[in-house]
Design a protein around this motif. Structure first.
Motif, short mmCIF file in Angstrom:
data_model
loop_
_atom_site.label_atom_id
_atom_site.label_comp_id
_atom_site.label_asym_id
_atom_site.label_seq_id
_atom_site.Cartn_x
_atom_site.Cartn_y
_atom_site.Cartn_z
N ASP A 1 0.80 -1.22 0.00
CA ASP A 1 0.00 0.00 0.00
C ASP A 1 0.84 1.27 0.00
O ASP A 1 0.29 2.37 0.05
CB ASP A 1 -0.96 0.02 1.19
CG ASP A 1 -0.25 0.04 2.54
OD1 ASP A 1 0.91 -0.43 2.61
OD2 ASP A 1 -0.86 0.50 3.52
N SER B 1 -12.45 -4.47 -6.53
CA SER B 1 -12.71 -3.30 -5.68
C SER B 1 -13.64 -2.30 -6.36
O SER B 1 -14.17 -1.40 -5.71
CB SER B 1 -11.40 -2.61 -5.32
OG SER B 1 -10.73 -2.15 -6.50
N GLY C 1 -7.95 1.18 -5.09
CA GLY C 1 -9.08 1.85 -4.45
C GLY C 1 -9.00 3.33 -4.65
O GLY C 1 -8.96 3.83 -5.76
N THR C 2 -8.88 4.06 -3.56
CA THR C 2 -8.89 5.51 -3.62
C THR C 2 -7.62 6.05 -4.27
O THR C 2 -6.54 5.47 -4.12
CB THR C 2 -9.01 6.11 -2.20
OG1 THR C 2 -9.03 7.54 -2.30
CG2 THR C 2 -7.83 5.69 -1.33
N LYS D 1 -6.56 8.87 -3.23
CA LYS D 1 -6.08 9.76 -2.17
C LYS D 1 -4.94 9.10 -1.39
O LYS D 1 -4.98 7.89 -1.12
CB LYS D 1 -7.21 10.12 -1.22
CG LYS D 1 -8.42 10.77 -1.90
CD LYS D 1 -8.06 12.11 -2.53
CE LYS D 1 -9.31 12.78 -3.10
NZ LYS D 1 -8.98 14.08 -3.75
N THR D 2 -3.96 9.91 -1.00
CA THR D 2 -2.78 9.39 -0.30
C THR D 2 -2.45 10.29 0.89
O THR D 2 -2.96 11.40 1.02
CB THR D 2 -1.56 9.35 -1.24
OG1 THR D 2 -1.28 10.68 -1.70
CG2 THR D 2 -1.82 8.43 -2.43
N THR E 1 -1.60 4.82 0.40
CA THR E 1 -2.99 5.06 0.05
C THR E 1 -3.80 5.26 1.33
O THR E 1 -3.53 4.64 2.36
CB THR E 1 -3.58 3.87 -0.74
OG1 THR E 1 -3.47 2.68 0.07
CG2 THR E 1 -2.85 3.66 -2.05
N ASN E 2 -4.80 6.11 1.26
CA ASN E 2 -5.61 6.40 2.44
C ASN E 2 -6.42 5.19 2.91
O ASN E 2 -6.69 5.05 4.11
CB ASN E 2 -6.57 7.56 2.15
CG ASN E 2 -5.88 8.90 2.26
OD1 ASN E 2 -4.68 8.99 2.53
ND2 ASN E 2 -6.63 9.97 2.02
N ASP E 3 -6.83 4.33 1.97
CA ASP E 3 -7.69 3.20 2.34
C ASP E 3 -6.93 1.88 2.48
O ASP E 3 -7.53 0.84 2.70
CB ASP E 3 -8.84 3.04 1.34
CG ASP E 3 -8.35 2.80 -0.08
OD1 ASP E 3 -7.12 2.67 -0.29
OD2 ASP E 3 -9.20 2.74 -0.99
N THR F 1 -5.37 0.19 0.22
CA THR F 1 -5.32 -0.66 -0.96
C THR F 1 -3.93 -0.59 -1.59
O THR F 1 -3.21 0.40 -1.44
CB THR F 1 -6.38 -0.26 -1.99
OG1 THR F 1 -6.26 1.15 -2.27
CG2 THR F 1 -7.78 -0.56 -1.48
#
Length: 278
Positions: free
Chosen positions: A73, A164, A217-218, A220-221, A232-234, A236
């Motif tokens: 991740d 996902s 997934g997202t 966003k980091t 990754t924020n989630d 993944t």
């Protein structure tokens, strides 16, 4: 200002690119279960010493290592250490660079450690790598920077979705100009942002490090407390592929590919420029 290179300068960048290609080859071989990410950093340092090249990551903005090693991740900028032991099933991105006679090259690849990788992880890496080549194929005289971004994003968006439900094209990081410095103008997004316009026109002597980063997934980091490691924020997993590319009068030359990109570009109907060092 975009730095336009002469053929002689591109030849020096090609020499640096071949050093990076060798770093990748040797590090990929060493990325086995039980190895630490510092072991890979030591391999990269040895290649640079053997080739009389300099590292461009070590000391850059205070970065403490020769390469970046990003596991699972971690999207990018993972710091090699003795504590991170690779395990079978890990997804590892290796980002490396080199300087030869003052000229830079930079590239990344994603490798599978051992066995037991989920199909979606393998497909993630394939989609990321193939989107890179779609972007490289868009590097041609008269094109605009946004055409490279569009080619990358279009390829990704046309792929079957993973379990996902989406591929997250990382938003905060992208490609860049490269040459007498590692990071130069222009910044290259891996997606189209119409607010940024079309960007500069590509002309011979234009050099780019093209590097899609995609998560399962997202997009966003966040950055860890070490001020480098990007996750990754989630949670993944993510893949990262990169090549340094020069546009010449004869077409694109992939500076960090052993064959200059000839085989992969031919599959896409593009003729690679002759290798100035061949």
């Amino acid at each position: 200002m975009v730095e336009i290179k002469t053929p002689e300068q591109i030849a020096r960048m090609r020499a640096a690119g071949l050093v990076v290609a060798e770093i990748h080859r040797r590090c990929a071989e060493a990325a086995v279960p039980g190895a630490t990410t510092k072991d890979l950093d030591d391999v990269a340092a040895a290649v640079l010493a053997e080739r009389d090249a300099k590292p461009n990551f070590l000391g850059y903005g205070g970065f403490p290592a020769t390469i970046c090693t990003s596991v699972n991740d971690v999207v990018v900028h993972g710091i090699p250490d003795r504590e991170t032991v690779l395990a079978s099933g890990d997804l590892l991105s290796i980002d490396a660079g080199a300087i030869v006679d003052g000229w830079h090259a930079d590239a990344a690849l994603t490798v599978f450690v051992g066995e037991g990788h989920a199909p979606e992880a393998r497909e993630l890496s394939r989609v990321t790598e193939d989107s890179l080549w779609a972007g490289i194929a868009a590097v041609r005289k008269g094109a605009r920077l946004v055409d490279v971004s569009r080619a990358i994003e279009t390829y990704i968006r046309r792929q079957p979705l993973p379990p996902s439900g989406k591929y997250g094209i990382v938003e905060s990081y992208g490609g860049h100009g490269i040459g007498s410095e590692m990071h130069m103008d222009p910044h290259l997004l891996n997606y189209v942002d119409r607010r940024r316009g079309r960007g500069p026109r590509l002309v011979p002597g234009f050099c780019l490090a093209i590097e899609p980063m995609i998560a399962l997934g997202t997009p966003k980091t966040h950055v860890l407390a070490d001020e480098w490691t990007v996750k990754t924020n989630d949670g993944t997993w993510a893949a990262h592929w990169e090549h340094s590319v020069a546009l010449t009068e004869e077409g694109p030359l992939v500076l960090t590919a052993p064959d200059g990109g000839r085989a992969r570009l031919a599959e896409l109907g593009v003729t690679a420029a002759p290798d100035p060092l061949a």
